[in-house]
Write a protein that holds these residues in place. Structure first.
Motif, PDB file in Angstrom:
ATOM      1  N   GLU A  71       0.823  -1.216   0.000  1.00  0.00           N
ATOM      2  CA  GLU A  71       0.000   0.000   0.000  1.00  0.00           C
ATOM      3  C   GLU A  71       0.857   1.266   0.000  1.00  0.00           C
ATOM      4  O   GLU A  71       0.552   2.234  -0.689  1.00  0.00           O
ATOM      5  N   LEU A  72       1.920   1.255   0.773  1.00  0.00           N
ATOM      6  CA  LEU A  72       2.764   2.446   0.878  1.00  0.00           C
ATOM      7  C   LEU A  72       3.721   2.606  -0.301  1.00  0.00           C
ATOM      8  O   LEU A  72       4.395   3.623  -0.415  1.00  0.00           O
ATOM      9  N   SER A  73       3.768   1.613  -1.162  1.00  0.00           N
ATOM     10  CA  SER A  73       4.635   1.684  -2.338  1.00  0.00           C
ATOM     11  C   SER A  73       3.899   2.199  -3.565  1.00  0.00           C
ATOM     12  O   SER A  73       4.444   2.186  -4.660  1.00  0.00           O
ATOM     13  N   GLY A  74       2.678   2.634  -3.389  1.00  0.00           N
ATOM     14  CA  GLY A  74       1.886   3.105  -4.519  1.00  0.00           C
ATOM     15  C   GLY A  74       2.499   4.329  -5.180  1.00  0.00           C
ATOM     16  O   GLY A  74       3.034   5.209  -4.515  1.00  0.00           O
ATOM     17  N   GLU A  75       2.422   4.358  -6.486  1.00  0.00           N
ATOM     18  CA  GLU A  75       2.949   5.492  -7.243  1.00  0.00           C
ATOM     19  C   GLU A  75       1.843   6.351  -7.842  1.00  0.00           C
ATOM     20  O   GLU A  75       2.080   7.485  -8.221  1.00  0.00           O
ATOM     21  N   ASN A  76       0.642   5.806  -7.931  1.00  0.00           N
ATOM     22  CA  ASN A  76      -0.438   6.511  -8.611  1.00  0.00           C
ATOM     23  C   ASN A  76      -1.442   7.149  -7.656  1.00  0.00           C
ATOM     24  O   ASN A  76      -2.492   7.614  -8.084  1.00  0.00           O
ATOM     25  N   TYR A  77      -1.134   7.134  -6.371  1.00  0.00           N
ATOM     26  CA  TYR A  77      -2.033   7.720  -5.384  1.00  0.00           C
ATOM     27  C   TYR A  77      -1.207   8.171  -4.180  1.00  0.00           C
ATOM     28  O   TYR A  77      -0.121   7.650  -3.938  1.00  0.00           O
ATOM     29  N   PRO A  78      -1.709   9.147  -3.435  1.00  0.00           N
ATOM     30  CA  PRO A  78      -0.957   9.616  -2.262  1.00  0.00           C
ATOM     31  C   PRO A  78      -0.957   8.552  -1.162  1.00  0.00           C
ATOM     32  O   PRO A  78      -1.985   7.950  -0.877  1.00  0.00           O
ATOM     33  N   ILE A  84      -1.026   6.524   9.135  1.00  0.00           N
ATOM     34  CA  ILE A  84      -1.549   6.389  10.501  1.00  0.00           C
ATOM     35  C   ILE A  84      -2.552   5.240  10.577  1.00  0.00           C
ATOM     36  O   ILE A  84      -2.507   4.424  11.500  1.00  0.00           O
ATOM     37  N   LEU A  85      -3.432   5.144   9.602  1.00  0.00           N
ATOM     38  CA  LEU A  85      -4.416   4.059   9.579  1.00  0.00           C
ATOM     39  C   LEU A  85      -3.723   2.696   9.511  1.00  0.00           C
ATOM     40  O   LEU A  85      -4.043   1.789  10.287  1.00  0.00           O
ATOM     41  N   LEU A  86      -2.781   2.544   8.609  1.00  0.00           N
ATOM     42  CA  LEU A  86      -2.073   1.269   8.480  1.00  0.00           C
ATOM     43  C   LEU A  86      -1.280   0.939   9.737  1.00  0.00           C
ATOM     44  O   LEU A  86      -1.255  -0.211  10.184  1.00  0.00           O
ATOM     45  N   ASN A  87      -0.652   1.932  10.317  1.00  0.00           N
ATOM     46  CA  ASN A  87       0.122   1.714  11.540  1.00  0.00           C
ATOM     47  C   ASN A  87      -0.782   1.255  12.683  1.00  0.00           C
ATOM     48  O   ASN A  87      -0.456   0.316  13.411  1.00  0.00           O
ATOM     49  N   THR A  88      -1.915   1.901  12.838  1.00  0.00           N
ATOM     50  CA  THR A  88      -2.844   1.540  13.910  1.00  0.00           C
ATOM     51  C   THR A  88      -3.380   0.129  13.715  1.00  0.00           C
ATOM     52  O   THR A  88      -3.378  -0.678  14.647  1.00  0.00           O
ATOM     53  N   ARG A  89      -3.825  -0.169  12.520  1.00  0.00           N
ATOM     54  CA  ARG A  89      -4.364  -1.505  12.248  1.00  0.00           C
ATOM     55  C   ARG A  89      -3.302  -2.586  12.428  1.00  0.00           C
ATOM     56  O   ARG A  89      -3.578  -3.646  12.971  1.00  0.00           O
ATOM     57  N   THR A  90      -2.105  -2.311  11.982  1.00  0.00           N
ATOM     58  CA  THR A  90      -1.028  -3.290  12.115  1.00  0.00           C
ATOM     59  C   THR A  90      -0.675  -3.506  13.581  1.00  0.00           C
ATOM     60  O   THR A  90      -0.462  -4.640  14.015  1.00  0.00           O
ATOM     61  N   SER A  91      -0.637  -2.445  14.351  1.00  0.00           N
ATOM     62  CA  SER A  91      -0.329  -2.568  15.783  1.00  0.00           C
ATOM     63  C   SER A  91      -1.372  -3.409  16.503  1.00  0.00           C
ATOM     64  O   SER A  91      -1.035  -4.286  17.299  1.00  0.00           O
ATOM     65  N   VAL A  92      -2.633  -3.149  16.232  1.00  0.00           N
ATOM     66  CA  VAL A  92      -3.714  -3.907  16.868  1.00  0.00           C
ATOM     67  C   VAL A  92      -3.637  -5.373  16.461  1.00  0.00           C
ATOM     68  O   VAL A  92      -3.730  -6.277  17.297  1.00  0.00           O
TER      69      VAL A  92
END
Length: 107
Positions: A71-78, A84-92
């Protein structure tokens, strides 16, 4: 064995997902690998049942990191807006997996 021909995947220290990809492939090729090793005259020690189980248990723990990396390697979208969303979900998720595995292996 009627399985597709798959190659080994190697862990690469500079690639975040390579450990996950390597372990996932190892599980996929376990049956033909086990069969091949039994025919080798000087085969190395094979993984124990517990080691195979540990590998299988690691995959669900590593999967969110693979998804997050993609998801964070996307080139066609910010991508900054989803950190923050990915970090929170991954932590949980990892906390839940850690609790499950701790109770499973260390009690």
């Amino acid at each position: 064995m009627n399985v597709p021909e798959l190659k080994f995947k190697q862990d690469v220290s500079t690639r975040w997902n390579s450990s996950f990809i390597m372990l996932e492939r190892l599980i996929q090729i376990k049956p033909p690998l086990s069969a091949a090793i039994t025919f080798l005259p000087h085969a190395p020690n094979f993984l124990t049942a517990l080691e195979w189980e540990l590998i299988s248990d690691c995959l669900p723990l590593l999967k969110p990191f693979e998804i997050m990396t993609i998801e964070l390697s996307g080139e066609n979208y910010p991508t900054l807006s989803i950190v923050i969303l990915l970090n929170t979900r991954t932590s949980v998720y990892t906390e839940k997996q850690n609790d499950y595995n701790s109770s499973r292996y260390f009690t």
